[in-house]
Design a protein around this motif. Structure first.
Motif, PDB file in Angstrom:
ATOM      1  N   ASP A  23       9.784  10.163  27.374  1.00  0.00           N
ATOM      2  CA  ASP A  23      10.652   9.013  27.123  1.00  0.00           C
ATOM      3  C   ASP A  23      12.025   9.197  27.773  1.00  0.00           C
ATOM      4  O   ASP A  23      12.549   8.285  28.419  1.00  0.00           O
ATOM      5  CB  ASP A  23      10.832   8.814  25.608  1.00  0.00           C
ATOM      6  CG  ASP A  23       9.527   8.515  24.893  1.00  0.00           C
ATOM      7  OD1 ASP A  23       8.674   7.824  25.477  1.00  0.00           O
ATOM      8  OD2 ASP A  23       9.370   8.971  23.747  1.00  0.00           O
ATOM      9  N   LYS A  77      12.658   2.256  21.090  1.00  0.00           N
ATOM     10  CA  LYS A  77      11.242   2.546  21.338  1.00  0.00           C
ATOM     11  C   LYS A  77      10.736   3.442  20.204  1.00  0.00           C
ATOM     12  O   LYS A  77      11.336   4.470  19.899  1.00  0.00           O
ATOM     13  CB  LYS A  77      11.051   3.260  22.686  1.00  0.00           C
ATOM     14  CG  LYS A  77       9.585   3.609  22.992  1.00  0.00           C
ATOM     15  CD  LYS A  77       9.260   5.039  22.591  1.00  0.00           C
ATOM     16  CE  LYS A  77       7.757   5.329  22.721  1.00  0.00           C
ATOM     17  NZ  LYS A  77       7.433   6.374  23.669  1.00  0.00           N
ATOM     18  N   GLY A  79       7.502   5.675  18.958  1.00  0.00           N
ATOM     19  CA  GLY A  79       6.248   6.276  19.372  1.00  0.00           C
ATOM     20  C   GLY A  79       5.594   6.984  18.205  1.00  0.00           C
ATOM     21  O   GLY A  79       5.427   6.406  17.132  1.00  0.00           O
ATOM     22  N   ASP A 104       4.974   1.619  20.160  1.00  0.00           N
ATOM     23  CA  ASP A 104       3.773   2.195  20.760  1.00  0.00           C
ATOM     24  C   ASP A 104       3.016   2.914  19.643  1.00  0.00           C
ATOM     25  O   ASP A 104       3.427   3.995  19.214  1.00  0.00           O
ATOM     26  CB  ASP A 104       4.165   3.176  21.872  1.00  0.00           C
ATOM     27  CG  ASP A 104       2.955   3.780  22.565  1.00  0.00           C
ATOM     28  OD1 ASP A 104       1.898   3.121  22.583  1.00  0.00           O
ATOM     29  OD2 ASP A 104       3.076   4.892  23.101  1.00  0.00           O
ATOM     30  N   THR A 135       2.544  -2.013  22.009  1.00  0.00           N
ATOM     31  CA  THR A 135       1.942  -1.565  23.272  1.00  0.00           C
ATOM     32  C   THR A 135       0.743  -0.639  23.065  1.00  0.00           C
ATOM     33  O   THR A 135       0.725   0.492  23.569  1.00  0.00           O
ATOM     34  CB  THR A 135       3.001  -0.849  24.143  1.00  0.00           C
ATOM     35  OG1 THR A 135       3.394   0.368  23.481  1.00  0.00           O
ATOM     36  CG2 THR A 135       4.219  -1.724  24.372  1.00  0.00           C
ATOM     37  N   ASN A 137      -3.087   1.050  23.438  1.00  0.00           N
ATOM     38  CA  ASN A 137      -4.190   1.095  24.391  1.00  0.00           C
ATOM     39  C   ASN A 137      -5.393   0.424  23.735  1.00  0.00           C
ATOM     40  O   ASN A 137      -5.312  -0.052  22.593  1.00  0.00           O
ATOM     41  CB  ASN A 137      -4.479   2.522  24.857  1.00  0.00           C
ATOM     42  CG  ASN A 137      -4.850   3.456  23.716  1.00  0.00           C
ATOM     43  OD1 ASN A 137      -5.479   3.068  22.738  1.00  0.00           O
ATOM     44  ND2 ASN A 137      -4.457   4.724  23.834  1.00  0.00           N
ATOM     45  N   LYS A 160      -2.909  -3.152  27.277  1.00  0.00           N
ATOM     46  CA  LYS A 160      -3.091  -2.286  28.438  1.00  0.00           C
ATOM     47  C   LYS A 160      -4.572  -2.060  28.720  1.00  0.00           C
ATOM     48  O   LYS A 160      -5.369  -1.919  27.799  1.00  0.00           O
ATOM     49  CB  LYS A 160      -2.392  -0.946  28.189  1.00  0.00           C
ATOM     50  CG  LYS A 160      -0.893  -1.081  27.922  1.00  0.00           C
ATOM     51  CD  LYS A 160      -0.238   0.254  27.640  1.00  0.00           C
ATOM     52  CE  LYS A 160      -0.772   0.890  26.390  1.00  0.00           C
ATOM     53  NZ  LYS A 160      -0.033   2.127  26.015  1.00  0.00           N
ATOM     54  N   GLY A 197       1.168   6.253  28.108  1.00  0.00           N
ATOM     55  CA  GLY A 197       1.526   5.293  27.067  1.00  0.00           C
ATOM     56  C   GLY A 197       2.977   5.402  26.645  1.00  0.00           C
ATOM     57  O   GLY A 197       3.674   4.388  26.508  1.00  0.00           O
ATOM     58  N   CYS A 198       3.435   6.630  26.442  1.00  0.00           N
ATOM     59  CA  CYS A 198       4.835   6.860  26.059  1.00  0.00           C
ATOM     60  C   CYS A 198       5.773   6.335  27.151  1.00  0.00           C
ATOM     61  O   CYS A 198       6.763   5.655  26.855  1.00  0.00           O
ATOM     62  CB  CYS A 198       5.089   8.347  25.859  1.00  0.00           C
ATOM     63  SG  CYS A 198       4.074   9.143  24.594  1.00  0.00           S
ATOM     64  N   ALA A 201       5.914   2.437  27.356  1.00  0.00           N
ATOM     65  CA  ALA A 201       6.691   1.833  26.277  1.00  0.00           C
ATOM     66  C   ALA A 201       8.188   2.072  26.465  1.00  0.00           C
ATOM     67  O   ALA A 201       9.011   1.180  26.212  1.00  0.00           O
ATOM     68  CB  ALA A 201       6.233   2.383  24.926  1.00  0.00           C
TER      69      ALA A 201
END
Length: 256
Positions: A23, A77, A79, A104, A135, A137, A160, A197-198, A201
């Motif tokens: 990030d 953000k 996570g 995420d 966000t 998957n 995604k 993914g991280c 986002a």
């Protein structure tokens, strides 16, 4: 000179490929200032996650209060959240902020290691209710109940396509009113996908912090990750990190 301030609420990855390390790299490469509230410490590498130690919820909140009260924040953000208690505490605190929030919903690492138990996943609904965009998957989206279930909260959804079969990837940005943006491209064949993914986002959060609209921030985030995938350095014996340093390339020159 002003700089976009992005607060990252996430876990630490000792291997540097995902989590707050990815990030920070992403936000920095895209011209923002990254701040962190660490939710968990992990011992992990490209082969898997060997140990996880959640940070107590009150300490996570203390980190948030410390940076927001002094430095301020333009986007958040979220996570890896660490625990159900932390999920609820973070939601209570962040819902007071009037800034974009990217969530995420991290459940499983690229290596296959579980990063959220059933109680934590159940608590994700609280975070979805405060999010501007979620966000997941494909497996995470299914665990959340599908597109309609997420969009019912009034947020955007970045659907995604990386976990789909086939050689063609479709990434879509959806709102409760329909599709907002779509990017398509050939699959980049590499085993080194740790942190995608991280990074996506965080790139999205950075764009929103910089004043981009959702569609433009989404587009740049997809392109950032695709470029980084194309230039993964090949570190480690398993799923290595993507090449964050390629964020210095002008994004106007990057195709699809």
């Amino acid at each position: 000179m002003t700089i976009a301030r992005v607060l990252i609420v996430a876990g630490s990855d000792s291997g540097g490929g995902a989590g707050i390390q990815a990030d920070i790299k992403t936000v920095t490469m895209l011209g923002g200032h990254a701040m962190t509230a660490v939710t968990a410490i992990t011992a992990q590498n490209t082969l898997g996650v060997q140990r996880v130690m959640p940070i107590p919820a009150d300490m996570v909140i203390a980190q948030i209060d410390s940076v927001v009260g002094d430095i301020g924040v333009d986007a958040v953000k979220i996570g890896m959240i660490g625990s159900a208690d932390t999920a609820h505490a973070v939601a209570d605190r962040l819902e007071r902020l009037d800034v974009p929030i990217v969530f995420d919903p991290v459940m499983v690492a690229t290596s296959g290691s579980t990063l959220a138990d059933a109680a934590t996943v159940a608590a994700f609904e609280r975070l979805i209710t405060i999010a501007s965009v979620v966000t997941p998957n494909i497996p995470e989206l299914a665990a959340l109940g599908g597109e309609a279930a997420v969009l019912a909260h009034g947020c955007h959804l970045a659907a995604k396509g990386g976990h789909a079969d086939g050689g063609w990837i479709v990434d879509r940005l959806l709102s409760p009113h329909g599709e907002v943006a779509r990017l398509e491209g050939e699959r980049i064949e590499t085993a080194h996908t740790h942190g995608t993914g991280c990074s996506f986002a965080s790139a999205l959060a950075c764009g929103l912090a910089q004043g981009m609209d959702m569609a433009d921030a989404f587009t740049r985030a997809v392109r950032f990750v695709r470029t980084a995938l194309s230039h993964a350095p090949g570190l480690g014996q398993g799923h290595g990190p993507i090449g964050h340093a390629l964020g210095v390339i002008p994004f106007d020159a990057i195709e699809g």
